[in-house]
Design a protein around this motif. Structure first.
Motif, PDB file in Angstrom:
ATOM      1  N   ILE A 127       0.823  -1.215   0.000  1.00  0.00           N
ATOM      2  CA  ILE A 127       0.000   0.000   0.000  1.00  0.00           C
ATOM      3  C   ILE A 127       0.858   1.265   0.000  1.00  0.00           C
ATOM      4  O   ILE A 127       0.422   2.314  -0.485  1.00  0.00           O
ATOM      5  CB  ILE A 127      -0.989   0.015   1.188  1.00  0.00           C
ATOM      6  N   LEU A 145       1.653   3.446  -3.155  1.00  0.00           N
ATOM      7  CA  LEU A 145       0.798   4.587  -3.524  1.00  0.00           C
ATOM      8  C   LEU A 145       1.427   5.896  -3.063  1.00  0.00           C
ATOM      9  O   LEU A 145       1.331   6.929  -3.741  1.00  0.00           O
ATOM     10  CB  LEU A 145      -0.596   4.430  -2.904  1.00  0.00           C
ATOM     11  N   GLU A 146       2.080   5.863  -1.909  1.00  0.00           N
ATOM     12  CA  GLU A 146       2.750   7.068  -1.400  1.00  0.00           C
ATOM     13  C   GLU A 146       4.019   7.356  -2.204  1.00  0.00           C
ATOM     14  O   GLU A 146       4.288   8.510  -2.555  1.00  0.00           O
ATOM     15  CB  GLU A 146       3.071   6.892   0.090  1.00  0.00           C
ATOM     16  N   ALA A 197      -1.170   8.990  -2.988  1.00  0.00           N
ATOM     17  CA  ALA A 197      -1.822   9.287  -1.704  1.00  0.00           C
ATOM     18  C   ALA A 197      -0.794   9.144  -0.586  1.00  0.00           C
ATOM     19  O   ALA A 197       0.174   8.382  -0.713  1.00  0.00           O
ATOM     20  CB  ALA A 197      -2.991   8.330  -1.460  1.00  0.00           C
ATOM     21  N   ILE A 228      -0.169   7.538   2.516  1.00  0.00           N
ATOM     22  CA  ILE A 228      -0.696   6.413   3.299  1.00  0.00           C
ATOM     23  C   ILE A 228      -0.309   6.529   4.776  1.00  0.00           C
ATOM     24  O   ILE A 228      -1.056   6.121   5.661  1.00  0.00           O
ATOM     25  CB  ILE A 228      -0.194   5.078   2.706  1.00  0.00           C
ATOM     26  N   ARG A 239      -6.146   1.776   6.224  1.00  0.00           N
ATOM     27  CA  ARG A 239      -5.088   1.149   5.414  1.00  0.00           C
ATOM     28  C   ARG A 239      -5.523  -0.242   4.949  1.00  0.00           C
ATOM     29  O   ARG A 239      -5.194  -0.661   3.829  1.00  0.00           O
ATOM     30  CB  ARG A 239      -3.790   1.043   6.230  1.00  0.00           C
ATOM     31  N   VAL A 254      -7.672   0.185   2.034  1.00  0.00           N
ATOM     32  CA  VAL A 254      -6.853   0.536   0.857  1.00  0.00           C
ATOM     33  C   VAL A 254      -6.300  -0.730   0.213  1.00  0.00           C
ATOM     34  O   VAL A 254      -6.404  -0.939  -1.001  1.00  0.00           O
ATOM     35  CB  VAL A 254      -5.699   1.493   1.252  1.00  0.00           C
ATOM     36  N   GLU A 255      -5.724  -1.604   1.033  1.00  0.00           N
ATOM     37  CA  GLU A 255      -5.165  -2.858   0.499  1.00  0.00           C
ATOM     38  C   GLU A 255      -6.250  -3.679  -0.176  1.00  0.00           C
ATOM     39  O   GLU A 255      -6.037  -4.265  -1.246  1.00  0.00           O
ATOM     40  CB  GLU A 255      -4.530  -3.661   1.649  1.00  0.00           C
ATOM     41  N   ARG A 307      -8.193   5.344  -5.443  1.00  0.00           N
ATOM     42  CA  ARG A 307      -7.753   6.711  -5.129  1.00  0.00           C
ATOM     43  C   ARG A 307      -8.630   7.338  -4.049  1.00  0.00           C
ATOM     44  O   ARG A 307      -8.139   8.045  -3.162  1.00  0.00           O
ATOM     45  CB  ARG A 307      -7.794   7.579  -6.397  1.00  0.00           C
ATOM     46  N   ALA A 323      -7.727   5.741  -0.676  1.00  0.00           N
ATOM     47  CA  ALA A 323      -6.342   6.069  -0.311  1.00  0.00           C
ATOM     48  C   ALA A 323      -6.204   7.532   0.097  1.00  0.00           C
ATOM     49  O   ALA A 323      -5.325   7.889   0.881  1.00  0.00           O
ATOM     50  CB  ALA A 323      -5.403   5.751  -1.469  1.00  0.00           C
ATOM     51  N   ASN A 324      -7.091   8.374  -0.439  1.00  0.00           N
ATOM     52  CA  ASN A 324      -7.098   9.792  -0.048  1.00  0.00           C
ATOM     53  C   ASN A 324      -8.242  10.068   0.929  1.00  0.00           C
ATOM     54  O   ASN A 324      -8.914  11.094   0.846  1.00  0.00           O
ATOM     55  CB  ASN A 324      -7.224  10.668  -1.299  1.00  0.00           C
TER      56      ASN A 324
END
Length: 882
Positions: free
Chosen positions: A22, A25-26, A31, A33, A41, A44-45, A62, A65-66
């Motif tokens: 995850i 993504l950062e 995003a 995370i 989190r 998100v996964e 997205r 995650a945001n």
């Protein structure tokens, strides 16, 4: 978002696993995370892993995650839980529905064998045993024998399902409760599954057919309770569509004082979070205080998540989690959980830079010994305040009743404790409070104390591990000396399966209108839930249950008054019986061992001689028995068509019931005993069932004829149309004739009159009883108009095709002057959309018209789809047939 850019490899137990990273993504600036709560989190996964470009899309990933701390309008995501947990009360109708779906597929010319769970399903048979026998060493065997005598038809259905459905396991009766078995054995923390040519690791997540499913949050497994129809959709491969939640962070500091238990802590947290209003929110615990809470302590807090109203009561994975997995015989899972969670940023690191919707703080050292009651789990009472909670009941004017029991003469008054139950769920997963109760019992026996004969004592552990370590510690003989023999390994008193009181006691309560009490170590104490004749019900730790059992009354200050007197007339105080933390810790370390867990869980799916004796044939479709009063083929698919029919506007509906605030699913859904003089009892008598064989509503959830007759059938339900009268009655209009709710509903159905239910705040609070929605649908309720809803019941109404509506802010039954005798028309259903505003016109018998606006609580696009299809099951069936 090509998935190969997010997959990484890790090694645990000498095996390579792939996983979705995850934090990539950062690194790709999609995003941040690291600012997200741990529970978010996990979502998100889930969406990253399930991103197929169709059901889950890049924009969904997205969006989650945001994550935002709050949303002005609900944002939905398609979430795929990894597995489903069931108990038998709610699981039986789910299996019945699946069997009915197989029949429907066969009727339409399809292959019924295609109807199977698509994710692992584990059903624990734990909700049917009742405490008919107590206080002797034979109680357990006698209760289990009676359980099978009452429920063999249902159990044969479950054994058939175990044989006939793929991906479906059953933990037989007499093994434990679903939440504790889930915590101690079924919970994976991290799941490893074949994925093409590799093994994919991902977080264990679960939805359960019981509102206390969040107990598994204690070991970092995301889980919560859903309705049976939603769980069936998840089983059949559908996503669980959910609004992105707000997350309340609760920072814990300090540690509990000596003499203060995890139960006292959870009652304090429940009161605090109810006041803060965390309904439909995630709650996540963090802070330095976590280091001072064992997994059983955390499980006590997570278990009561529905009591404080949240969706989750989440503790991230940390070193305590890994130690617990090791101790409960899951060493391989512990190793994988450590490597995976540390690699993927899901291991609690003590950092406090996470963003939450709001932060609360609790210093654990401020928690004091507490109970909660007499009718709501959030109404905490300090131990020292129990006497005042009852008022002064010591005067000569107070009602008293002399009764004759087999042991001799006894006296009952207001405040007498007639049930003392160390019951499963909240506390029996916690060896500290159980060892503590055992040490108290030992001291009480040594001091010559006895529990009064009018107190019905029982002990129902949540797993067989409990009895093994209490026996190893030499404490069971002391429990038994005070009448706390093991009566069941299942969910008992807390769900109303407390069994009968002595007839003399029941007569004395009734004739003298006594306000007697139950004290139990459970999590629910709603009105008429524990026993229909007991008005005051208090939640407490097993240790305080022991104390109040010995005292024999609830209207006592055990901080200053003696628990009882020894044979020499010397007072014995609670503090003299209370063990030290060191004494308890010593016993826990010595006797709560990995070996005890490994031995008990090696045979968890096998069952006892009763289970072996059930004769079940294997078949693709279920062989319905037309003479059965337990299992019936439900009518949900009668007249089923490939294309859905438009719901259309609701015209000239009648108000079925007019209800106030905090109407629980216990009020709506059939639960507890079946009164012979109510419609369900009359139906069973008509089928040749003797009153002593009625069993409970919960055990007959597979028979819609019983359940629809018992819907809105609680003897304490308060329909304002018949006030001040209580019970399952309404006024049938336009005749203005009072009758049972069921009889009125059938009359309205013959007249083709649709029904609406009017309610107040927190409509449908309490357990996740899908029959509260199913029964409403079968009785002809098209819509409910209330001020607010509890999350699960709102979902269930949508899942059954019943329209949940809320009054506009400031409006209510009273403010609008609604009487319940009006004709209601609801306009605007043709082109439904989430949260659409609709117009209601109510025309009274005097010709006066009241018009007002309501807001649809179809919160998401998927809610709208389910509603337009008539519910989740017809929608899923149409998808399968397509």
């Amino acid at each position: 978002m090509p998935s190969n850019t997010f997959t990484k490899i890790l090694t645990a137990n000498g095996t390579e696993y792939s996983y979705f990273d995850i934090f990539e993504l950062e690194r790709q600036n999609i995003a941040k995370i690291s600012r997200l709560p741990y529970s978010i989190r996990i979502l998100v996964e889930n969406l990253m892993r399930k991103n197929d470009g169709k059901i889950v899309r890049d924009e969904d990933v997205r969006t989650i995650a945001n994550w935002q701390a709050s949303y002005t309008t609900p944002m939905e995501i398609p979430y795929h839980p990894a597995r489903v947990l069931m108990q038998d009360f709610t699981g039986v109708p789910a299996v019945v529905d699946l069997a009915a779906m197989r029949d429907a597929v066969k009727t339409l010319g399809g292959d019924p064998a295609k109807v199977n769970p698509q994710v692992p399903v584990e059903l624990v048979v734990d909700h049917s045993v009742q405490i008919d026998y107590s206080g002797t060493s034979e109680s357990l065997t006698q209760n289990v024998a009676k359980e099978y005598a009452r429920n063999s038809e249902r159990y044969k259905l479950l054994k058939w399902a175990q044989k006939s459905f793929d991906n479906f396991k059953v933990v037989p009766p007499n093994s434990g409760i679903c939440h504790q078995v889930n915590l101690e054995h079924l919970g994976r923390v991290v799941i490893a599954a074949p994925d093409g040519g590799t093994t994919l690791a991902y977080p264990d997540t679960v939805v359960g057919l019981d509102s206390h499913t969040p107990m598994i949050n204690a070991i970092g497994v995301m889980g919560w309770g859903v309705g049976g129809i939603e769980a069936e959709a998840v089983m059949l491969g559908q996503p669980y569509y959910m609004s992105i939640p707000e997350v309340i962070g609760v920072r814990l500091t300090g540690q509990l004082q000596p003499g203060v238990t995890a139960t006292d802590m959870v009652l304090t947290i429940t009161q605090m979070l109810r006041q803060f209003k965390v309904v439909e929110k995630f709650v996540e615990f963090f802070g330095p205080g976590l280091a001072n809470l064992s997994i059983p302590d955390r499980a006590t807090v997570s278990n009561m998540t529905p009591e404080y109203g949240a969706t989750l009561g989440f503790f991230p994975v940390d070193a305590m989690t890994l130690q617990y997995l090791e101790m409960t015989g899951r060493s391989k899972q512990a190793a994988l959980a450590e490597v995976y969670n540390k690699a993927n940023g899901l291991f609690y690191d003590g950092e406090e830079n996470i963003e939450y919707t709001a932060r609360l703080e609790l210093d654990l050292s401020t928690v004091e010994p507490s109970l909660a009651g007499p009718a709501r789990p959030q109404d905490r009472i300090a131990l020292s305040g129990m006497k005042n909670a009852f008022g002064d009941n010591t005067g000569a004017s107070q009602p008293q009743a002399n009764i004759t029991l087999p042991t001799g003469q006894e006296q009952l008054t207001n405040g007498s404790v007639v049930i003392a139950a160390i019951t499963s769920c909240t506390n029996t997963s916690n060896p500290y409070v159980l060892m503590g109760a055992g040490l108290m019992a030992k001291r009480a026996v040594h001091r010559g104390l006895k529990v009064p004969a009018y107190v019905k004592t029982s002990f129902a552990p949540g797993s067989r591990v409990v009895s093994s370590y209490l026996e190893a510690a030499g404490l069971m003989p002391y429990f038994e000396a005070l009448g706390f023999h093991i009566t069941a390994f299942g969910c008992t008193t807390c769900i109303g399966n407390s069994g009968p009181l002595n007839p003399e006691i029941e007569r004395a309560i009734r004739e003298n209108d006594l306000n007697v009490a139950a004290v139990l170590s459970g999590n629910r104490n709603f009105e008429a839930r524990i026993h229909q004749m007991i008005k005051s019900n208090f939640l407490a730790s097993p240790m305080l249950v022991m104390g109040f059992a010995l005292a024999g009354r609830a209207n006592i200050d055990l901080t200053t008054e003696p628990v009882g007197f020894d044979p020499n007339g010397q007072p014995v105080y609670l503090k003299e019986l209370w063990p030290t933390g060191e004494e308890i810790e010593q016993l826990v370390k010595a006797h709560v061992t990995q070996n005890s867990f490994t031995l008990q869980y090696a045979k968890i799916f096998t069952g006892d001689e009763f289970w072996d004796g059930l004769e079940v044939a294997e078949s693709t479709t279920y062989a319905w028995d037309s003479d059965s009063t337990y299992i019936k083929n439900p009518p949900y698919f009668e007249g089923f068509t490939q294309e859905p029919k438009s719901p259309g506007n609701i015209q000239d509906a009648r108000a079925f019931l007019t209800l106030g605030d905090s109407v629980t699913t216990d009020h709506i859904s059939p639960a507890g005993a079946i009164p012979a003089n109510y419609p369900a009892g009359q139906y069973l008598l008509g089928q040749g069932v003797k009153e002593e064989d009625f069993n409970s509503y919960g055990s007959r959830r597979g028979n819609h004829e019983v359940m629809m007759r018992g819907t809105f059938g609680n003897i304490r339900i308060k329909n304002l149309m018949v006030a001040p009268k209580e019970g399952s009655f309404t006024i049938k209009h336009p005749e203005k004739e009072e009758m049972f709710n069921y009889d009125a509903a059938m009359r309205y159905q013959k007249e083709s009159v649709p029904l609406v239910v009017l309610g107040g705040k927190e409509y449908g609070t309490g357990s996740s009883r899908d029959w509260a929605a199913k029964g409403s649908r079968l009785l002809g309720v098209k819509a409910v108009i209330a001020e607010s809803y509890e999350r699960i019941h709102r979902n269930n109404l949508v899942g059954m095709g019943v329209l949940p509506l809320i009054f506009s802010p400031g409006d209510s039954i009273a403010s609008l002057g609604l009487k319940g005798d009006e004709l209601f028309s609801i306009e605007g259903l043709e082109k439904m959309e989430p949260r659409k505003k609709l117009q209601v016109k109510a025309v009274g018998t005097d010709g006066k018209t009241i018009t007002f606006e309501v807001i649809s609580r179809l919160d998401t696009e998927v809610d709208v789809i389910y509603f337009e299809h008539g519910g989740i099951l017809p929608y899923v069936l149409r998808q399968m047939m397509a």
